[in-house]
Design a protein around this motif. Sequence first.
Motif, PDB file in Angstrom:
ATOM      1  N   LEU A 224       0.962  -1.347   0.041  1.00 36.16           N
ATOM      2  CA  LEU A 224       0.220   0.039   0.130  1.00 36.16           C
ATOM      3  C   LEU A 224       0.869   1.151   0.011  1.00 36.16           C
ATOM      4  CD1 LEU A 224      -2.800  -0.894   2.645  1.00 36.16           C
ATOM      5  CD2 LEU A 224      -2.901  -0.329   0.330  1.00 36.16           C
ATOM      6  N   ARG A 225       2.262   1.083   0.172  1.00 37.16           N
ATOM      7  CA  ARG A 225       3.247   2.130   0.149  1.00 37.16           C
ATOM      8  C   ARG A 225       3.057   3.208   1.247  1.00 37.16           C
ATOM      9  NH1 ARG A 225       7.360   0.545  -2.905  1.00 37.16           N
ATOM     10  NH2 ARG A 225       6.479  -0.498  -5.075  1.00 37.16           N
ATOM     11  N   ASP A 226       1.956   3.906   1.252  1.00 38.14           N
ATOM     12  CA  ASP A 226       1.980   4.908   2.221  1.00 38.14           C
ATOM     13  C   ASP A 226       0.501   4.929   3.350  1.00 38.14           C
ATOM     14  OD1 ASP A 226       3.314   7.810   2.381  1.00 38.14           O
ATOM     15  OD2 ASP A 226       1.242   8.114   2.790  1.00 38.14           O
ATOM     16  N   MET A 261      -5.731  -5.658  14.292  1.00 39.04           N
ATOM     17  CA  MET A 261      -6.221  -5.892  12.882  1.00 39.04           C
ATOM     18  C   MET A 261      -5.028  -6.739  12.259  1.00 39.04           C
ATOM     19  SD  MET A 261      -7.202  -2.562  10.918  1.00 39.04           S
ATOM     20  CE  MET A 261      -8.433  -1.555  11.320  1.00 39.04           C
ATOM     21  N   GLN A 262      -3.838  -7.282  13.000  1.00 40.77           N
ATOM     22  CA  GLN A 262      -2.825  -7.957  12.405  1.00 40.77           C
ATOM     23  C   GLN A 262      -3.460  -9.490  12.093  1.00 40.77           C
ATOM     24  OE1 GLN A 262       1.197  -7.689  14.101  1.00 40.77           O
ATOM     25  NE2 GLN A 262       1.585  -9.763  13.773  1.00 40.77           N
ATOM     26  N   ILE A 263      -3.011  -9.918  11.235  1.00 42.06           N
ATOM     27  CA  ILE A 263      -3.282 -11.249  10.768  1.00 42.06           C
ATOM     28  C   ILE A 263      -1.973 -12.131  10.600  1.00 42.06           C
ATOM     29  CG2 ILE A 263      -4.394 -12.866   9.141  1.00 42.06           C
ATOM     30  CD1 ILE A 263      -6.415 -10.392   8.446  1.00 42.06           C
ATOM     31  N   GLY A 264      -1.975 -13.351  11.270  1.00 46.72           N
ATOM     32  CA  GLY A 264      -0.825 -14.067  10.991  1.00 46.72           C
ATOM     33  C   GLY A 264      -0.337 -14.779  12.423  1.00 46.72           C
ATOM     34  N   GLN A 285       4.717 -16.187   8.000  1.00 48.94           N
ATOM     35  CA  GLN A 285       4.034 -15.976   9.227  1.00 48.94           C
ATOM     36  C   GLN A 285       2.889 -15.110   8.980  1.00 48.94           C
ATOM     37  OE1 GLN A 285       7.267 -15.210   7.954  1.00 48.94           O
ATOM     38  NE2 GLN A 285       8.754 -15.923   9.791  1.00 48.94           N
ATOM     39  N   HIS A 286       2.606 -14.541   7.818  1.00 49.09           N
ATOM     40  CA  HIS A 286       1.302 -14.006   7.479  1.00 49.09           C
ATOM     41  C   HIS A 286       0.338 -15.186   7.135  1.00 49.09           C
ATOM     42  CE1 HIS A 286      -1.677 -11.056   6.493  1.00 49.09           C
ATOM     43  NE2 HIS A 286      -1.874 -11.734   5.172  1.00 49.09           N
ATOM     44  N   VAL A 287       0.879 -16.227   6.228  1.00 47.82           N
ATOM     45  CA  VAL A 287       0.038 -16.995   5.526  1.00 47.82           C
ATOM     46  C   VAL A 287      -0.693 -18.136   6.780  1.00 47.82           C
ATOM     47  CG1 VAL A 287       0.183 -19.227   4.126  1.00 47.82           C
ATOM     48  CG2 VAL A 287       1.081 -17.146   3.494  1.00 47.82           C
ATOM     49  N   ASP A 318      -0.915  -2.814  -9.954  1.00 47.84           N
ATOM     50  CA  ASP A 318      -0.572  -2.059  -9.157  1.00 47.84           C
ATOM     51  C   ASP A 318      -1.833  -1.657  -8.054  1.00 47.84           C
ATOM     52  OD1 ASP A 318      -0.219   0.391  -7.499  1.00 47.84           O
ATOM     53  OD2 ASP A 318       0.723   1.544  -9.366  1.00 47.84           O
ATOM     54  N   ALA A 319      -1.964  -2.051  -7.066  1.00 48.95           N
ATOM     55  CA  ALA A 319      -2.840  -1.880  -6.149  1.00 48.95           C
ATOM     56  C   ALA A 319      -3.451  -0.533  -6.036  1.00 48.95           C
ATOM     57  CB  ALA A 319      -2.380  -2.474  -4.766  1.00 48.95           C
ATOM     58  N   MET A 320      -2.748   0.566  -6.373  1.00 48.31           N
ATOM     59  CA  MET A 320      -3.165   1.853  -6.251  1.00 48.31           C
ATOM     60  C   MET A 320      -4.086   2.133  -7.509  1.00 48.31           C
ATOM     61  SD  MET A 320      -1.718   2.080  -3.550  1.00 48.31           S
ATOM     62  CE  MET A 320      -0.082   1.756  -4.002  1.00 48.31           C
TER      63      MET A 320
END
Length: 342
Positions: A224-226, A261-264, A285-287, A318-320
């Motif tokens: 997401l970059r920013d 909100m963290q998943i993993g 670790q996320h998966v 690009d997600a953006m």
Amino acid sequence: VAGIWVYADVRTGGTVDSSVLGLLTKARSLSDDVTAVALGTKVTPSVRLFADHGAATVLAGEDAAYDDCLAQPAAYVLARLADEHRPELVLFSASYDSRDVAGRLQAILGSTLVANVDDLVAPDRVRIRTALSVWPGRPGNLRGGVGGTKVVDVSLSGPLPRLVIARPNAFAARRVGGQARLVTIDVPIPEELKRARVVQRYEEEEAGPRLEEAKVVVAGGRGLRDRSNFHLLDELAAAIDNAAVGVTRPLVDEGWAPFSMQIGQTGKTVKPDVYLAIGISGATQHVVGMKEAKRIIAINKDKNAAIFQIADLGVVGDAMRVVPALISELQRNVELKARSNT
Ligand SMILES: Cc1cc2nc3c(=O)[nH]c(=O)nc-3n(C[C@H](O)[C@H](O)[C@H](O)COP(=O)(O)OP(=O)(O)OC[C@H]3O[C@@H](n4cnc5c(N)ncnc54)[C@H](O)[C@@H]3O)c2cc1C
């Protein structure tokens, strides 16, 4: 030996997580002798709920110490009750408080404790699944073929009761419509166990469905970059029914999102119908926290990103650019539907 117990963690406000009800459902599928142990200040209103999900007995203890202090009073009382009633197994959900109680109980009783359990095969046998590393370029994916999931069955031995901490959402809650015998616990709590006290509570505002219970999870990563792009996740989730936003650990470390909100591996485990991974590389670790989603859709600008190996649908881009287009498409559909209903 008296059956299977579930530590029925009742939150301070009197609410009960669905994972506790899932544990009761699972316990009931293995034994008719299921006991819910509920310690708190507002536990009696939940007795029917526990019965409905499989508890034949509810041991209920109401004392302000359970809410005002850390886990010592609960662990102490559970140990006394376990000595008296000799259950075979005590099941705990993965909530912070439950894990705290389980660890302390193990230290008092010296029993076997297994954590991160995905399934209970029998009262003395549990199953744990771990995701193996993804090897780019290797055939198969994490959920099936080569390099997939390692399933480990563990048989429990040692003195009773054995203690098990299940992974979040390991078992679905189902109503079985039973009746429970209510037994009030009256174990005095020693004053020296009341020293570590809760001094402040911070309730995070929750809007929309809870992350662990949402049908769709919109998850964002470092791609997401920013911070200023974070709103894309919120807008996408808002455009989908029953969707919640989750993140990878770097976004929590950067302070863009709260830890809740963290998943993993060190965050939450989710099992939604659809998991949208946006700008997420697919680190092991996320998966481990999302691999059991029914469908995984990944958006990543790197076509070799590991997440594509477990994705059912992959968008290289690009997600953006992709996410705003997706949001307007979804919003257009909602408008069309609304129009056709009028
Ligand atoms: C003990 C331990 C525990 C951990 N626990 C967790 C945990 O619980 N949860 C967790 O998530 N991580 C955890 N981690 C961290 C984990 O190893 C990874 O570092 C982390 O998951 C990576 O997050 P990410 O995918 O957001 O970032 P990155 O790995 O940096 O990936 C970013 C991705 O975004 C893509 N991208 C970049 N720009 C764009 C764009 N414009 N459009 C689309 N895609 C783009 C890139 O191609 C890349 O694939 C843990 C690590 C350790 C050591």
